[in-house]
Design an enzyme around this catalytic site. Sequence first.
Site, mmCIF file in Angstrom:
data_model
loop_
_atom_site.group_PDB
_atom_site.id
_atom_site.type_symbol
_atom_site.label_atom_id
_atom_site.label_comp_id
_atom_site.label_asym_id
_atom_site.label_seq_id
_atom_site.Cartn_x
_atom_site.Cartn_y
_atom_site.Cartn_z
ATOM 1 N N ASP A 1 1.363 -5.477 -1.627
ATOM 2 C CA ASP A 1 0.851 -5.236 -2.981
ATOM 3 C C ASP A 1 0.044 -6.421 -3.519
ATOM 4 O O ASP A 1 -0.532 -6.331 -4.609
ATOM 5 C CB ASP A 1 2.004 -4.906 -3.944
ATOM 6 C CG ASP A 1 2.628 -3.551 -3.644
ATOM 7 O OD1 ASP A 1 2.070 -2.811 -2.823
ATOM 8 O OD2 ASP A 1 3.682 -3.246 -4.229
ATOM 9 N N CYS B 1 -1.850 9.161 0.423
ATOM 10 C CA CYS B 1 -2.619 8.661 -0.717
ATOM 11 C C CYS B 1 -3.637 7.657 -0.204
ATOM 12 O O CYS B 1 -3.790 7.473 1.003
ATOM 13 C CB CYS B 1 -1.717 8.102 -1.799
ATOM 14 S SG CYS B 1 -1.044 6.503 -1.460
ATOM 15 N N LYS C 1 7.237 -2.916 -12.527
ATOM 16 C CA LYS C 1 7.052 -1.475 -12.286
ATOM 17 C C LYS C 1 7.952 -0.982 -11.149
ATOM 18 O O LYS C 1 8.639 0.020 -11.271
ATOM 19 C CB LYS C 1 5.582 -1.190 -11.927
ATOM 20 C CG LYS C 1 5.368 0.157 -11.263
ATOM 21 C CD LYS C 1 3.920 0.432 -10.956
ATOM 22 C CE LYS C 1 3.459 0.269 -9.538
ATOM 23 N NZ LYS C 1 4.028 1.036 -8.460
ATOM 24 N N ASN C 2 7.942 -1.715 -10.029
ATOM 25 C CA ASN C 2 8.655 -1.212 -8.856
ATOM 26 C C ASN C 2 10.172 -1.381 -8.951
ATOM 27 O O ASN C 2 10.903 -0.905 -8.098
ATOM 28 C CB ASN C 2 8.119 -1.876 -7.576
ATOM 29 C CG ASN C 2 6.731 -1.349 -7.240
ATOM 30 O OD1 ASN C 2 6.263 -0.372 -7.837
ATOM 31 N ND2 ASN C 2 6.059 -1.996 -6.290
ATOM 32 N N GLN D 1 12.330 8.701 6.722
ATOM 33 C CA GLN D 1 13.518 7.826 6.742
ATOM 34 C C GLN D 1 14.464 8.151 5.576
ATOM 35 O O GLN D 1 15.675 8.026 5.711
ATOM 36 C CB GLN D 1 13.110 6.347 6.697
ATOM 37 C CG GLN D 1 12.239 5.908 7.859
ATOM 38 C CD GLN D 1 12.945 6.060 9.207
ATOM 39 O OE1 GLN D 1 14.025 5.528 9.425
ATOM 40 N NE2 GLN D 1 12.328 6.814 10.109
ATOM 41 N N VAL E 1 1.814 -3.114 6.822
ATOM 42 C CA VAL E 1 2.749 -2.211 6.128
ATOM 43 C C VAL E 1 2.134 -0.817 5.944
ATOM 44 O O VAL E 1 2.763 0.193 6.232
ATOM 45 C CB VAL E 1 3.188 -2.813 4.772
ATOM 46 C CG1 VAL E 1 4.115 -1.850 4.034
ATOM 47 C CG2 VAL E 1 3.867 -4.161 4.988
ATOM 48 N N ARG F 1 -1.632 2.367 -14.010
ATOM 49 C CA ARG F 1 -0.336 2.658 -13.380
ATOM 50 C C ARG F 1 0.520 1.399 -13.299
ATOM 51 O O ARG F 1 1.747 1.483 -13.287
ATOM 52 C CB ARG F 1 -0.528 3.177 -11.947
ATOM 53 C CG ARG F 1 -1.083 4.570 -11.833
ATOM 54 C CD ARG F 1 -0.985 5.061 -10.385
ATOM 55 N NE ARG F 1 0.346 4.854 -9.875
ATOM 56 C CZ ARG F 1 0.647 4.405 -8.659
ATOM 57 N NH1 ARG F 1 -0.283 4.134 -7.798
ATOM 58 N NH2 ARG F 1 1.902 4.245 -8.297
ATOM 59 N N ARG G 1 2.011 7.721 4.355
ATOM 60 C CA ARG G 1 3.262 7.531 3.612
ATOM 61 C C ARG G 1 4.292 8.656 3.762
ATOM 62 O O ARG G 1 4.685 9.309 2.779
ATOM 63 C CB ARG G 1 2.960 7.260 2.131
ATOM 64 C CG ARG G 1 2.030 6.078 1.946
ATOM 65 C CD ARG G 1 1.803 5.721 0.512
ATOM 66 N NE ARG G 1 2.941 5.030 -0.074
ATOM 67 C CZ ARG G 1 2.949 4.547 -1.312
ATOM 68 N NH1 ARG G 1 1.883 4.684 -2.079
ATOM 69 N NH2 ARG G 1 4.006 3.922 -1.784
ATOM 70 N N PRO G 2 4.789 8.884 4.978
ATOM 71 C CA PRO G 2 5.836 9.907 5.153
ATOM 72 C C PRO G 2 7.154 9.467 4.519
ATOM 73 O O PRO G 2 7.323 8.291 4.180
ATOM 74 C CB PRO G 2 5.988 9.989 6.677
ATOM 75 C CG PRO G 2 5.510 8.679 7.193
ATOM 76 C CD PRO G 2 4.452 8.196 6.234
ATOM 77 N N ILE G 3 8.114 10.418 4.357
ATOM 78 C CA ILE G 3 9.422 10.041 3.800
ATOM 79 C C ILE G 3 10.548 10.438 4.766
ATOM 80 O O ILE G 3 11.673 10.715 4.363
ATOM 81 C CB ILE G 3 9.652 10.638 2.396
ATOM 82 C CG1 ILE G 3 9.516 12.161 2.401
ATOM 83 C CG2 ILE G 3 8.711 10.032 1.365
ATOM 84 C CD1 ILE G 3 10.170 12.786 1.169
#
Length: 437
Positions: free
Chosen positions: A306, A117, A22-23, A126, A328, A398, A122-124
């Site tokens: 995960d 979530c 998936k990833n 970077q 993490v 998912r 979970r900022p973005i």
Amino acid sequence: MEKIIVRGGKRLNGTVKVEGAKNAVLPVIAATLLASEGKSVIYDVPALSDVYTISEVLRYLNAEVTIEENKITVDASRELKLEAPFEYVRKMRASVLVMGPLLARHGRARVALPGGCAIGSRPIDQHLKGFEAMGASVKVGNGFIDAEVNGKLRGAKIYLDFPSVGATENIMMAAVLAEGTTVIENCAKEPEIVDLANFLNAMGAKVRGAGTGTIRIEGVSKLRGTTHTVIPDRIEAGTFMVAAAITGGNVLVQGAVPEHLSSLIAKMEEMGVTIIEEETGLRVIGPEKLKAVDVKTMPHPGFPTDMQSQMMALLLKAEGTSMITETVFENRFMHVEEFRRMNADIKIEGRSVIINGPCNLQGAEVAATDLRAAAALILAGLVAEGYTRVTELKHLDRGYVRFHEKLAALGADIERVNEEENVVQDATVTDVNNVNI
Ligand SMILES: CC(=O)N[C@H]1[C@@H](OP(=O)(O)OP(=O)(O)OC[C@H]2O[C@@H](n3ccc(=O)[nH]c3=O)[C@H](O)[C@@H]2O)O[C@H](CO)[C@@H](O)[C@@H]1O
Ligand SMILES: C=C(OP(=O)(O)O)C(=O)O
């Protein structure tokens, strides 16, 4: 309401085959937007709701997407739309990965701001810092991120404060069509980063160093569609490895790549599990008694976050006191309360969880709080007394294809039902529109 019902007590035996990752497939599908000529054909695509969501995003952006079995074909040669609305980003955060390709190809991108979530905020920042370093102006407002560049993006030196997987991927995809050379330092080293780099290079890009802490990208003027086979899913593989170990079974996990799983293999061996490399995958043999160990999640090649909740399920059955530390994500312990409902002796202390095992797990009705928690609760159900009913299966869909069918084929007593109608459901993804992370 759909549920998975599992009755504990069966040892698992046999062979299970892992799907494409998936990833890895999500960024690869986003990267197909970079091809202004030709079609991209991706093989070993898992039938997951996230794959359907990213395909819907691409269609919205005016790409032509065809899905047949485990193959996706994308033609992105037409002029693209430049906005990914909230309805997609809400369903799946990885939708933000279209930002780098759109900015690289058309100089502009507007993407809904992903919220937090169940596993953290979970900022973005970077990702955005990277785009800005390449000359883009980035504005955040009214729930959207608008990024724009005058002319083309320019190569730059970017140091990531944390080796973020998504930021490394988004910046790589922006840099492949930039003028000059981009260097990403302290970047993520995950196998999925290497897979994306291989796909980009096959499209005509010049990416070097993927899999190390520094990636160098020399921009090119154009990319074309190509074919690519996605790497096997190391997290699905790891989940079945735990299923074998927790039940004291003997399972060949076909497609598991040992180099992608070294931290998990090391920890499971410390616990007394036998793991044998075979030609087609890893054979996992569970011992009569599991030993307690301490685990700390870290960016690759450290222990993967995960796999944290599945490892927690395994440690519930280990003799002695174990500690799991999550470094993490700030809030990835929502499943602890659900394990407690199954009689687990477990407590949270800051960013760590202390487990006093072996716990006498009892079946209960539990709710999946995120994708990996869903798998972990089912794993615990395999060794709990009586029946465990796991709800909120939209999370499971998912990331796992026909999870209960694969476990049943290994000998688990498990079924997926719709309780109101009392009808056994097919595990394939049905209601993609209702998935919300
Ligand atoms: C689709 C996909 O591939 N998802 C994986 C990806 O998520 P994702 O790419 O979102 O994970 P990141 O590596 O970016 O995030 C790791 C940590 O960095 C923080 N961070 C990240 C970016 C940023 O700009 N600022 C920031 O502070 C996050 O909040 C988090 O605490 O890697 C995670 C870490 O291995 C996995 O759990 C996810 O399964
Ligand atoms: C957290 C995960 O995925 P995502 O980043 O897509 O939420 C995961 O795969 O466990």
